[in-house]
Design a protein around this motif. Structure first.
Motif, PDB file in Angstrom:
ATOM      1  N   ALA A 160       0.907  -1.135  -0.027  1.00 38.19           N
ATOM      2  CA  ALA A 160       0.019   0.104   0.021  1.00 38.19           C
ATOM      3  C   ALA A 160       0.721   1.149   0.014  1.00 38.19           C
ATOM      4  N   ASP A 161       1.880   1.312   0.663  1.00 41.09           N
ATOM      5  CA  ASP A 161       2.871   2.504   0.638  1.00 41.09           C
ATOM      6  C   ASP A 161       3.496   2.519  -0.399  1.00 41.09           C
ATOM      7  N   ALA A 162       3.832   1.582  -1.062  1.00 45.26           N
ATOM      8  CA  ALA A 162       4.337   1.594  -2.425  1.00 45.26           C
ATOM      9  C   ALA A 162       3.622   2.151  -3.509  1.00 45.26           C
ATOM     10  N   VAL A 163       2.162   1.734  -3.465  1.00 43.62           N
ATOM     11  CA  VAL A 163       1.246   2.425  -4.319  1.00 43.62           C
ATOM     12  C   VAL A 163       1.036   4.195  -4.254  1.00 43.62           C
ATOM     13  N   ILE A 164       1.258   4.421  -3.032  1.00 35.80           N
ATOM     14  CA  ILE A 164       1.166   5.631  -2.458  1.00 35.80           C
ATOM     15  C   ILE A 164       2.142   6.532  -3.100  1.00 35.80           C
ATOM     16  N   GLU A 165       3.591   5.725  -3.026  1.00 37.19           N
ATOM     17  CA  GLU A 165       4.380   6.794  -3.234  1.00 37.19           C
ATOM     18  C   GLU A 165       4.732   6.779  -4.822  1.00 37.19           C
ATOM     19  N   THR A 166       3.678   6.087  -5.727  1.00 38.72           N
ATOM     20  CA  THR A 166       3.964   6.431  -7.149  1.00 38.72           C
ATOM     21  C   THR A 166       3.308   7.955  -7.438  1.00 38.72           C
ATOM     22  N   GLY A 167       2.683   8.320  -6.647  1.00 41.10           N
ATOM     23  CA  GLY A 167       2.068   9.756  -6.945  1.00 41.10           C
ATOM     24  C   GLY A 167       0.830  10.012  -7.628  1.00 41.10           C
ATOM     25  N   ASP A 168       0.324   8.726  -7.937  1.00 45.45           N
ATOM     26  CA  ASP A 168      -0.916   8.688  -8.956  1.00 45.45           C
ATOM     27  C   ASP A 168      -2.238   8.904  -8.049  1.00 45.45           C
ATOM     28  N   SER A 169      -3.204   9.545  -8.246  1.00 47.10           N
ATOM     29  CA  SER A 169      -4.548   9.615  -7.643  1.00 47.10           C
ATOM     30  C   SER A 169      -5.229   8.212  -8.355  1.00 47.10           C
ATOM     31  N   ILE A 170      -5.982   7.582  -7.573  1.00 46.16           N
ATOM     32  CA  ILE A 170      -6.795   6.647  -7.741  1.00 46.16           C
ATOM     33  C   ILE A 170      -8.209   6.680  -7.489  1.00 46.16           C
ATOM     34  N   LEU A 171      -8.931   5.809  -8.054  1.00 47.67           N
ATOM     35  CA  LEU A 171     -10.450   5.689  -7.713  1.00 47.67           C
ATOM     36  C   LEU A 171     -10.662   5.290  -6.413  1.00 47.67           C
ATOM     37  N   ILE A 172     -12.023   5.318  -5.865  1.00 43.65           N
ATOM     38  CA  ILE A 172     -12.447   4.817  -4.623  1.00 43.65           C
ATOM     39  C   ILE A 172     -12.281   3.501  -4.362  1.00 43.65           C
ATOM     40  N   GLY A 173     -12.759   2.747  -5.525  1.00 45.82           N
ATOM     41  CA  GLY A 173     -12.745   1.174  -5.466  1.00 45.82           C
ATOM     42  C   GLY A 173     -11.182   0.708  -5.173  1.00 45.82           C
ATOM     43  N   HIS A 174     -10.199   1.438  -5.755  1.00 47.40           N
ATOM     44  CA  HIS A 174      -8.812   1.076  -5.587  1.00 47.40           C
ATOM     45  C   HIS A 174      -8.363   1.354  -4.114  1.00 47.40           C
ATOM     46  N   LEU A 175      -8.939   2.446  -3.602  1.00 54.15           N
ATOM     47  CA  LEU A 175      -8.637   2.778  -2.368  1.00 54.15           C
ATOM     48  C   LEU A 175      -9.001   1.918  -1.245  1.00 54.15           C
ATOM     49  N   PRO A 245      -2.586  10.939  -3.583  1.00 53.33           N
ATOM     50  CA  PRO A 245      -1.696  10.308  -2.628  1.00 53.33           C
ATOM     51  C   PRO A 245      -1.700  10.797  -1.226  1.00 53.33           C
ATOM     52  N   LYS A 246      -1.988  12.019  -0.896  1.00 55.29           N
ATOM     53  CA  LYS A 246      -2.239  12.627   0.224  1.00 55.29           C
ATOM     54  C   LYS A 246      -3.379  11.850   0.735  1.00 55.29           C
ATOM     55  N   GLY A 247      -4.508  11.908   0.229  1.00 54.55           N
ATOM     56  CA  GLY A 247      -5.868  11.241   0.585  1.00 54.55           C
ATOM     57  C   GLY A 247      -5.546   9.620   0.962  1.00 54.55           C
ATOM     58  N   GLN A 248      -4.927   8.934   0.148  1.00 56.82           N
ATOM     59  CA  GLN A 248      -4.574   7.740   0.287  1.00 56.82           C
ATOM     60  C   GLN A 248      -4.176   7.418   1.674  1.00 56.82           C
ATOM     61  N   GLU A 249      -3.157   8.167   1.984  1.00 57.96           N
ATOM     62  CA  GLU A 249      -2.233   7.875   3.186  1.00 57.96           C
ATOM     63  C   GLU A 249      -3.199   8.360   4.356  1.00 57.96           C
ATOM     64  N   PHE A 250      -4.017   9.330   4.215  1.00 57.80           N
ATOM     65  CA  PHE A 250      -4.952   9.683   5.423  1.00 57.80           C
ATOM     66  C   PHE A 250      -5.806   8.733   5.423  1.00 57.80           C
ATOM     67  N   PHE A 251      -6.531   8.129   4.493  1.00 56.44           N
ATOM     68  CA  PHE A 251      -7.796   7.489   4.741  1.00 56.44           C
ATOM     69  C   PHE A 251      -7.230   5.958   5.150  1.00 56.44           C
ATOM     70  N   ILE A 252      -5.994   5.549   4.718  1.00 56.67           N
ATOM     71  CA  ILE A 252      -5.560   4.025   5.325  1.00 56.67           C
ATOM     72  C   ILE A 252      -4.937   4.310   6.903  1.00 56.67           C
ATOM     73  N   ASN A 253      -4.607   5.396   7.154  1.00 53.42           N
ATOM     74  CA  ASN A 253      -4.106   5.490   8.520  1.00 53.42           C
ATOM     75  C   ASN A 253      -5.446   5.628   9.239  1.00 53.42           C
ATOM     76  N   LEU A 254      -6.561   6.231   8.939  1.00 54.77           N
ATOM     77  CA  LEU A 254      -7.605   6.557   9.662  1.00 54.77           C
ATOM     78  C   LEU A 254      -8.354   5.192   9.699  1.00 54.77           C
ATOM     79  N   PHE A 255      -8.379   4.040   8.871  1.00 56.01           N
ATOM     80  CA  PHE A 255      -9.184   2.865   8.964  1.00 56.01           C
ATOM     81  C   PHE A 255      -8.259   1.591   9.542  1.00 56.01           C
ATOM     82  N   LYS A 256      -6.991   1.707   9.018  1.00 48.57           N
ATOM     83  CA  LYS A 256      -6.239   0.411   9.321  1.00 48.57           C
ATOM     84  C   LYS A 256      -6.022   0.194  10.756  1.00 48.57           C
ATOM     85  N   ILE A 257      -6.187  -1.323  11.128  1.00 46.41           N
ATOM     86  CA  ILE A 257      -6.118  -1.431  12.607  1.00 46.41           C
ATOM     87  C   ILE A 257      -4.826  -2.318  12.841  1.00 46.41           C
TER      88      ILE A 257
END
Length: 257
Positions: A160-175, A245-257
């Motif tokens: 997941a971190d590697a995908v975020i570091e690519t710098g690409d925006s993604i769809l909600i389904g991918h998130l 990418p900023k949103g990906q990191e934010f929401f992964i940290n918000l939901f991950k356990i």
């Protein structure tokens, strides 16, 4: 309706009960908590506890569970009446805790009853200890399996971190896939619902599933525009919501356990 829960080794109140005291819709209270959480984290270094409950229609909905200190901070957003109600509620809970504390019996019958209760408690504790020992023995046989699972989860988070570091925006389904790989299993439709409930995406009409202005300004989402030709050869515009990418990191940290 009783909405008192036990969390983090103490009493908590849910954001739904705070909404009742404030006379506000629960969604408004959730938005207020989310906005105030940033300052709380800066001072105290920890987020509020975000959980799910099942509503009257059987659907999963988000809510916050707040300690006394957290709830008194949140209620400052609202009026004096709401604050007074909340203070009274905490005083009631604390008084209940005091009333449930041990009291020395003043009669022989009371002393005999207490002795009987204590003997029963000792027996229950011994039984619990035996059960705990059995559980520890069972857990010890699964150490290798758990170690392998931890390795697999670490691989998923790294991915997941590697995908975020690519710098690409993604769809909600991918998130949703990335959040699941980080340890919080969730599908696309459920993630859309949570993002609407938490006030990041619009809920109705043309704004449904489109990022709200504050979420765009915070750099969590962006809208991609494109043109296409309809069946009559006319040019049409379409918009797609993407997570930065900023949103990906934010929401992964918000939901991950």
């Amino acid at each position: 309706m009783e909405i008192v829960n036990t969390n983090r080794n103490g009493q908590t109140l849910s954001s739904r009960e705070i909404a009742e005291y404030a006379g506000k819709p629960h969604s408004d209270v959730m938005k207020a908590i989310r906005k105030m959480e940033k300052s709380w984290v800066e001072v105290n270094g920890g987020n509020f506890s975000l959980v799910e409950y099942t509503d009257g229609k059987g659907q999963k909905r988000p809510e916050y569970l707040l300690t006394k200190k957290e709830s008194l901070y949140i209620i400052t957003k609202f009026n004096d009446v709401a604050r007074a109600k909340l203070i009274n509620r905490w005083e009631e809970l604390e008084q209940q805790a005091v009333n449930n504390q041990f009291q020395i019996p003043t009669t022989l019958s009371g002393a005999l009853l207490l002795a009987s209760q204590q003997a029963e408690q000792i027996e229950q504790q011994q039984l619990l200890l035996q059960q705990t020992n059995n559980q520890l023995q069972a857990v010890s046989t699964k150490v290798n399996e758990q170690a392998n699972q931890l390795k697999e989860q670490a691989h998923k988070v790294t991915f997941a971190d590697a995908v975020i570091e690519t710098g690409d925006s993604i769809l909600i389904g991918h998130l949703a896939t990335l959040i699941t790989q980080a340890g919080f299993e969730i599908g696309q439709n459920r993630l859309f619902q949570l993002l609407r409930d938490l006030g990041y995406l619009g809920c109705v009409g043309e704004k449904k599933n489109k990022p709200l202005q504050h979420a765009v300004e915070d750099g969590l989402f962006e809208l991609k525009y494109s043109e296409y030709l309809d069946n009559q050869g006319k040019r049409k515009m379409t918009t797609v919501t993407k997570v930065t990418p900023k949103g990906q990191e934010f929401f992964i940290n918000l939901f991950k356990i």
